[in-house]
Design an enzyme around this catalytic site. Structure first.
Site, PDB file in Angstrom:
ATOM      1  N   ARG A  69       0.825  -1.143   0.165  1.00 16.81           N
ATOM      2  CA  ARG A  69      -0.241   0.571  -0.110  1.00 16.81           C
ATOM      3  C   ARG A  69       0.663   1.423  -0.069  1.00 16.81           C
ATOM      4  O   ARG A  69       0.521   2.296  -0.318  1.00 16.81           O
ATOM      5  CB  ARG A  69      -0.579   0.103   1.440  1.00 16.81           C
ATOM      6  CG  ARG A  69      -2.465  -1.060   1.392  1.00 16.81           C
ATOM      7  CD  ARG A  69      -2.745  -0.993   2.093  1.00 16.81           C
ATOM      8  NE  ARG A  69      -2.868  -2.852   3.134  1.00 16.81           N
ATOM      9  CZ  ARG A  69      -2.614  -2.658   4.471  1.00 16.81           C
ATOM     10  NH1 ARG A  69      -3.419  -2.583   4.958  1.00 16.81           N
ATOM     11  NH2 ARG A  69      -1.929  -4.037   4.769  1.00 16.81           N
ATOM     12  N   GLU A 106       1.653  -6.691  13.133  1.00 17.07           N
ATOM     13  CA  GLU A 106       1.164  -6.894  14.456  1.00 17.07           C
ATOM     14  C   GLU A 106       0.083  -8.208  13.780  1.00 17.07           C
ATOM     15  O   GLU A 106      -0.775  -9.163  14.825  1.00 17.07           O
ATOM     16  CB  GLU A 106      -0.477  -6.057  13.424  1.00 17.07           C
ATOM     17  CG  GLU A 106      -1.530  -5.982  14.953  1.00 17.07           C
ATOM     18  CD  GLU A 106      -2.377  -4.745  14.209  1.00 17.07           C
ATOM     19  OE1 GLU A 106      -2.429  -3.526  13.470  1.00 17.07           O
ATOM     20  OE2 GLU A 106      -3.554  -3.704  15.207  1.00 17.07           O
TER      21      GLU A 106
HETATM   22  O1  LIG Z   1       3.710  -0.778  11.638  1.00 12.63           O
HETATM   23  P1  LIG Z   1       3.791  -2.086  11.573  1.00 12.63           P
HETATM   24  O2  LIG Z   1       2.742  -3.276  12.495  1.00 12.63           O
HETATM   25  O3  LIG Z   1       4.797  -2.938  11.186  1.00 12.63           O
HETATM   26  O4  LIG Z   1       2.657  -2.357   9.960  1.00 12.63           O
HETATM   27  C1  LIG Z   1       2.697  -1.652   9.054  1.00 12.63           C
HETATM   28  C2  LIG Z   1       2.070  -2.373   8.353  1.00 12.63           C
HETATM   29  O5  LIG Z   1       1.164  -3.838   7.783  1.00 12.63           O
HETATM   30  C3  LIG Z   1       0.915  -3.086   6.529  1.00 12.63           C
HETATM   31  O6  LIG Z   1       0.868  -3.690   5.684  1.00 12.63           O
HETATM   32  P2  LIG Z   1       0.950  -5.432   5.635  1.00 12.63           P
HETATM   33  O7  LIG Z   1       1.963  -6.457   5.571  1.00 12.63           O
HETATM   34  O8  LIG Z   1      -0.847  -6.127   6.295  1.00 12.63           O
HETATM   35  O9  LIG Z   1       1.304  -5.665   3.928  1.00 12.63           O
HETATM   36  P3  LIG Z   1       0.462  -5.698   2.765  1.00 12.63           P
HETATM   37  O10 LIG Z   1       0.655  -3.811   2.432  1.00 12.63           O
HETATM   38  O11 LIG Z   1       0.287  -6.000   1.645  1.00 12.63           O
HETATM   39  O12 LIG Z   1      -0.992  -5.867   2.445  1.00 12.63           O
HETATM   40  C4  LIG Z   1       0.601  -1.662   6.185  1.00 12.63           C
HETATM   41  O13 LIG Z   1       0.177  -2.110   5.391  1.00 12.63           O
HETATM   42  C5  LIG Z   1       1.851  -1.439   7.050  1.00 12.63           C
HETATM   43  O14 LIG Z   1       3.204  -1.488   5.875  1.00 12.63           O
HETATM   44  N1  LIG Z   2      -5.268  -2.354  12.032  1.00  7.07           N
HETATM   45  C1  LIG Z   2      -4.437  -2.730  10.501  1.00  7.07           C
HETATM   46  N2  LIG Z   2      -4.719  -1.827   9.515  1.00  7.07           N
HETATM   47  C2  LIG Z   2      -4.896  -2.051   7.943  1.00  7.07           C
HETATM   48  N3  LIG Z   2      -3.659  -2.458   8.488  1.00  7.07           N
HETATM   49  C3  LIG Z   2      -2.186  -3.122   8.887  1.00  7.07           C
HETATM   50  N4  LIG Z   2      -2.067  -3.472   9.292  1.00  7.07           N
HETATM   51  C4  LIG Z   2      -1.078  -3.509  10.388  1.00  7.07           C
HETATM   52  N5  LIG Z   2      -1.680  -3.700  11.262  1.00  7.07           N
HETATM   53  C5  LIG Z   2      -3.571  -3.132  10.434  1.00  7.07           C
END
Ligand SMILES: O=P(O)(O)OC[C@H]1O[C@H](OP(=O)(O)OP(=O)(O)O)[C@H](O)[C@@H]1O
Ligand SMILES: Nc1ncnc2[nH]cnc12
Length: 182
Positions: A69, A106
């Site tokens: 994202r 998370e």
């Molecule tokens: O602060 P943190 O606990 O590290 O989490 C934040 C990350 O989690 C989500 O990505 P995700 O790993 O779900 O991947 P995506 O964007 O590919 O869906 C979000 O887009 C951040 O990159």
């Molecule tokens: N609560 C949340 N919503 C969307 N993206 C996330 N990445 C980690 N935690 C998230």
């Protein structure tokens, strides 16, 4: 905007377009869904504009966007401020020479990779993602950039989950967010 407080009327419109989905991708997670923000060209444009207004005169030479994202927001910001865009990718996606950092999420653990030749010593970097939760992802991104000699000027996210205290893992590096979800 928190971090360096900017009280901009566009932020309310942005906030209303982010959908919160309970128990996704697993029970207990309040998932912040930015796909609904992307459906609204005005709110999406406002999001990009707020960051561009902040960073266009900060001499940023590289915008590093975090898969997936962070790519959506990072690319238009890079183009608008005249910086190169460097994707920080999930494992085994980049064909060139890479370095990697592992981190906890998370809801699991993951790894980010970066092309080593994409960033040079002395580059001034901005790290972009959609959201900071525990801060592990941004921390890994900063480490990658600093390992090749870049200076991370700031991190920026659309959304912060302040209860997870991710900001505290950034070692004092400034973080700019538009929307807090409590
Ligand atoms: O602060 P943190 O606990 O590290 O989490 C934040 C990350 O989690 C989500 O990505 P995700 O790993 O779900 O991947 P995506 O964007 O590919 O869906 C979000 O887009 C951040 O990159
Ligand atoms: N609560 C949340 N919503 C969307 N993206 C996330 N990445 C980690 N935690 C998230």
């Amino acid at each position: 905007m928190s971090g360096n407080e900017v009280n901009d009327p566009r932020i309310y419109g942005i906030k209303t377009k982010i959908r919160v989905v309970p128990d996704f991708p697993k029970k207990g997670i309040m998932f912040q869904d930015i796909t609904t923000l992307l459906l609204d060209p005005k709110a999406f444009q406002d999001t990009i504009d707020l960051f561009v207004e902040r960073y266009r005169d900060m001499n940023i030479s590289v915008v590093a966007g975090i898969e997936a994202r962070g790519f959506i927001f990072g690319s238009p910001i890079a183009l608008a401020i005249g910086a190169k865009f460097v994707p920080l990718r999930k494992p085994k996606k980049l064909p060139g020479e890479t370095i990697f950092e592992e981190y906890e999420l998370e809801y699991g653990s993951d790894r980010l990779e970066m092309h080593v030749e994409a960033v040079n010593p002395g580059d001034r970097a901005l790290v972009i993602d959609d959201l900071i939760a525990t801060g592990g992802t941004l921390c890994a991104a900063m480490n990658l950039l600093e390992r090749v000699g870049a200076e991370v000027v700031e991190c920026a996210c659309v959304i912060e989950l302040p209860e997870l205290k991710g900001r505290e893992r950034l070692g004092g590096k400034p973080l700019c967010v538009l929307v807090e979800y409590r």
